[in-house]
Scaffold this motif. Structure first.
Motif, PDB file in Angstrom:
ATOM      1  N   VAL A  24       0.890  -1.160   0.000  1.00 18.39           N
ATOM      2  CA  VAL A  24       0.000   0.000   0.000  1.00 18.39           C
ATOM      3  C   VAL A  24       0.930   1.212   0.000  1.00 18.39           C
ATOM      4  N   PRO A  25       0.976   1.965  -1.100  1.00 19.40           N
ATOM      5  CA  PRO A  25       1.904   3.104  -1.125  1.00 19.40           C
ATOM      6  C   PRO A  25       1.442   4.200  -0.164  1.00 19.40           C
ATOM      7  N   PRO A  26       2.382   5.023   0.291  1.00 12.68           N
ATOM      8  CA  PRO A  26       1.993   6.128   1.173  1.00 12.68           C
ATOM      9  C   PRO A  26       0.961   7.027   0.490  1.00 12.68           C
ATOM     10  N   HIS A  27       0.028   7.537   1.277  1.00 15.76           N
ATOM     11  CA  HIS A  27      -0.980   8.431   0.720  1.00 15.76           C
ATOM     12  C   HIS A  27      -0.357   9.783   0.405  1.00 15.76           C
ATOM     13  N   THR A  28      -0.664  10.290  -0.756  1.00 13.82           N
ATOM     14  CA  THR A  28      -0.268  11.645  -1.131  1.00 13.82           C
ATOM     15  C   THR A  28      -1.306  12.197  -2.086  1.00 13.82           C
ATOM     16  N   SER A  29      -1.666  13.446  -1.887  1.00 16.54           N
ATOM     17  CA  SER A  29      -2.626  14.062  -2.813  1.00 16.54           C
ATOM     18  C   SER A  29      -1.904  14.697  -3.996  1.00 16.54           C
ATOM     19  N   LEU A  30      -0.583  14.810  -3.917  1.00 13.22           N
ATOM     20  CA  LEU A  30       0.180  15.426  -5.003  1.00 13.22           C
ATOM     21  C   LEU A  30       0.320  14.512  -6.210  1.00 13.22           C
ATOM     22  N   HIS A  31       0.479  13.227  -5.970  1.00  8.23           N
ATOM     23  CA  HIS A  31       0.674  12.257  -7.046  1.00  8.23           C
ATOM     24  C   HIS A  31      -0.221  11.047  -6.801  1.00  8.23           C
ATOM     25  N   PRO A  32      -1.507  11.151  -7.165  1.00  5.52           N
ATOM     26  CA  PRO A  32      -2.410  10.014  -6.929  1.00  5.52           C
ATOM     27  C   PRO A  32      -1.929   8.763  -7.668  1.00  5.52           C
ATOM     28  N   THR A  33      -2.174   7.620  -7.056  1.00  2.89           N
ATOM     29  CA  THR A  33      -1.803   6.346  -7.658  1.00  2.89           C
ATOM     30  C   THR A  33      -3.057   5.532  -7.920  1.00  2.89           C
ATOM     31  N   SER A  34      -2.922   4.514  -8.731  1.00  2.00           N
ATOM     32  CA  SER A  34      -4.080   3.647  -8.981  1.00  2.00           C
ATOM     33  C   SER A  34      -4.467   2.920  -7.700  1.00  2.00           C
ATOM     34  N   GLU A  35      -3.482   2.613  -6.852  1.00  2.00           N
ATOM     35  CA  GLU A  35      -3.775   1.954  -5.586  1.00  2.00           C
ATOM     36  C   GLU A  35      -4.619   2.865  -4.692  1.00  2.00           C
ATOM     37  N   ALA A  36      -4.222   4.136  -4.613  1.00  2.00           N
ATOM     38  CA  ALA A  36      -4.986   5.099  -3.803  1.00  2.00           C
ATOM     39  C   ALA A  36      -6.393   5.262  -4.354  1.00  2.00           C
ATOM     40  N   ALA A  37      -6.521   5.311  -5.672  1.00  2.00           N
ATOM     41  CA  ALA A  37      -7.846   5.449  -6.281  1.00  2.00           C
ATOM     42  C   ALA A  37      -8.716   4.233  -5.980  1.00  2.00           C
ATOM     43  N   THR A  38      -8.133   3.045  -6.009  1.00  2.00           N
ATOM     44  CA  THR A  38      -8.878   1.825  -5.707  1.00  2.00           C
ATOM     45  C   THR A  38      -9.348   1.824  -4.256  1.00  2.00           C
ATOM     46  N   ILE A  39      -8.472   2.195  -3.338  1.00  2.00           N
ATOM     47  CA  ILE A  39      -8.826   2.246  -1.917  1.00  2.00           C
ATOM     48  C   ILE A  39      -9.937   3.267  -1.688  1.00  2.00           C
ATOM     49  N   GLU A  40      -9.771   4.445  -2.241  1.00  2.00           N
ATOM     50  CA  GLU A  40     -10.765   5.504  -2.068  1.00  2.00           C
ATOM     51  C   GLU A  40     -12.118   5.094  -2.662  1.00  2.00           C
ATOM     52  N   TYR A  41     -12.105   4.508  -3.842  1.00  2.00           N
ATOM     53  CA  TYR A  41     -13.351   4.074  -4.482  1.00  2.00           C
ATOM     54  C   TYR A  41     -14.056   3.003  -3.645  1.00  2.00           C
ATOM     55  N   ALA A  42     -13.276   2.047  -3.147  1.00  2.00           N
ATOM     56  CA  ALA A  42     -13.865   0.967  -2.347  1.00  2.00           C
ATOM     57  C   ALA A  42     -14.521   1.513  -1.081  1.00  2.00           C
ATOM     58  N   VAL A  43     -13.843   2.441  -0.420  1.00  2.00           N
ATOM     59  CA  VAL A  43     -14.323   2.965   0.852  1.00  2.00           C
ATOM     60  C   VAL A  43     -15.446   3.986   0.657  1.00  2.00           C
ATOM     61  N   GLU A  44     -15.253   4.926  -0.260  1.00  2.00           N
ATOM     62  CA  GLU A  44     -16.201   6.037  -0.408  1.00  2.00           C
ATOM     63  C   GLU A  44     -17.398   5.728  -1.305  1.00  2.00           C
ATOM     64  N   VAL A  45     -17.156   5.024  -2.392  1.00  2.00           N
ATOM     65  CA  VAL A  45     -18.244   4.781  -3.354  1.00  2.00           C
ATOM     66  C   VAL A  45     -18.936   3.445  -3.078  1.00  2.00           C
ATOM     67  N   LEU A  46     -18.146   2.390  -2.931  1.00  2.00           N
ATOM     68  CA  LEU A  46     -18.746   1.073  -2.707  1.00  2.00           C
ATOM     69  C   LEU A  46     -19.143   0.850  -1.254  1.00  2.00           C
ATOM     70  N   GLY A  47     -18.542   1.593  -0.355  1.00  2.00           N
ATOM     71  CA  GLY A  47     -18.895   1.473   1.058  1.00  2.00           C
ATOM     72  C   GLY A  47     -18.503   0.152   1.690  1.00  2.00           C
ATOM     73  N   VAL A  48     -17.324  -0.370   1.318  1.00  2.00           N
ATOM     74  CA  VAL A  48     -16.892  -1.620   1.941  1.00  2.00           C
ATOM     75  C   VAL A  48     -16.830  -1.444   3.447  1.00  2.00           C
ATOM     76  N   ARG A  49     -17.128  -2.506   4.182  1.00  2.00           N
ATOM     77  CA  ARG A  49     -17.126  -2.464   5.650  1.00  2.00           C
ATOM     78  C   ARG A  49     -15.824  -2.973   6.242  1.00  2.00           C
ATOM     79  N   ASP A  50     -15.038  -3.693   5.425  1.00  2.00           N
ATOM     80  CA  ASP A  50     -13.791  -4.259   5.912  1.00  2.00           C
ATOM     81  C   ASP A  50     -12.726  -4.195   4.824  1.00  2.00           C
ATOM     82  N   ILE A  51     -11.480  -4.057   5.270  1.00  2.00           N
ATOM     83  CA  ILE A  51     -10.329  -4.151   4.378  1.00  2.00           C
ATOM     84  C   ILE A  51      -9.404  -5.224   4.943  1.00  2.00           C
ATOM     85  N   VAL A  52      -9.047  -6.168   4.096  1.00  2.00           N
ATOM     86  CA  VAL A  52      -8.091  -7.220   4.453  1.00  2.00           C
ATOM     87  C   VAL A  52      -6.808  -6.966   3.679  1.00  2.00           C
ATOM     88  N   VAL A  53      -5.683  -6.945   4.375  1.00  2.00           N
ATOM     89  CA  VAL A  53      -4.373  -6.972   3.716  1.00  2.00           C
ATOM     90  C   VAL A  53      -3.840  -8.375   3.954  1.00  2.00           C
TER      91      VAL A  53
END
Length: 192
Positions: free
Chosen positions: A62-91
């Protein structure tokens, strides 16, 4: 390749099983794991299409969060949490991980500069015995680091504070099929 093609040809011959998927998805879990071909989230969890939202990266980083250089990983995490409303994250890390093994051993990765630069996101370098082919200690420490890094994502931290998200650290043994989960009370990985 041919067996994969043969399966793909027959896969769509059961449209009744897939018709409801066209209406959208509502997975409850974001499953972050390694790109390793031996790690198959749906097989490990028994999930059906639409039940898991997956993020696969080399070394389940999981790359460090930064708003300066968004990554596909950050976009996936944000989409899962904010749009899909996942209740759990497993690493979920796994035994015999090439990425974590390279870090533990301090392998020279100059021949694969993209891999080397990607693995730089794994800091701090996981501890572990360089001679252990399972790299279990290194992988487990690495998974916990990625879980902590998830907390740096504003959407994750907010949902955690609201009590609307759970974080889970798993370790999958490719040689046995066993899955272990981190128990914060004892700081150990134990059978599910």
């Amino acid at each position: 390749m041919q067996p994969l093609i043969d399966n793909a040809r027959t896969f769509g011959q059961r449209p009744e099983e897939f018709a409801k998927l066209a209406q959208g998805q509502s997975p409850q879990v974001l499953f972050i794991t390694c790109s390793d071909s031996r790690v198959v989230p749906a097989l490990i969890t028994g999930a059906r299409p639409g039940q898991l939202f997956e993020l696969r990266t080399a070394g389940n980083i999981v790359p460090p969060h930064t708003s300066l250089h968004p990554t596909s990983e950050a976009a996936t995490i944000e989409y899962a949490v904010e749009v899909l409303g996942v209740r759990d994250i497993v690493v979920c890390g796994h035994s015999h991980c090439g990425a974590v093994g390279a870090l533990v051993r301090g392998d020279d990765l100059t021949a694969v500069p993209a891999v080397r630069d990607w693995l730089a996101h794994a800091t701090p370098r996981p501890a572990g015995a360089a001679e252990d082919p399972e790299v279990s200690e290194g992988v487990q420490a690495h998974v916990l680091t990625q879980l902590l890094r998830l907390r740096s994502y504003p959407c994750v931290e907010r949902k955690l504070t609201e009590g609307r998200l759970g974080l889970h650290a798993w370790y999958y043994e490719v040689h046995t099929g066993a899955v272990r989960t981190h128990r914060p009370q004892t700081d150990t990985f134990e059978s599910l």
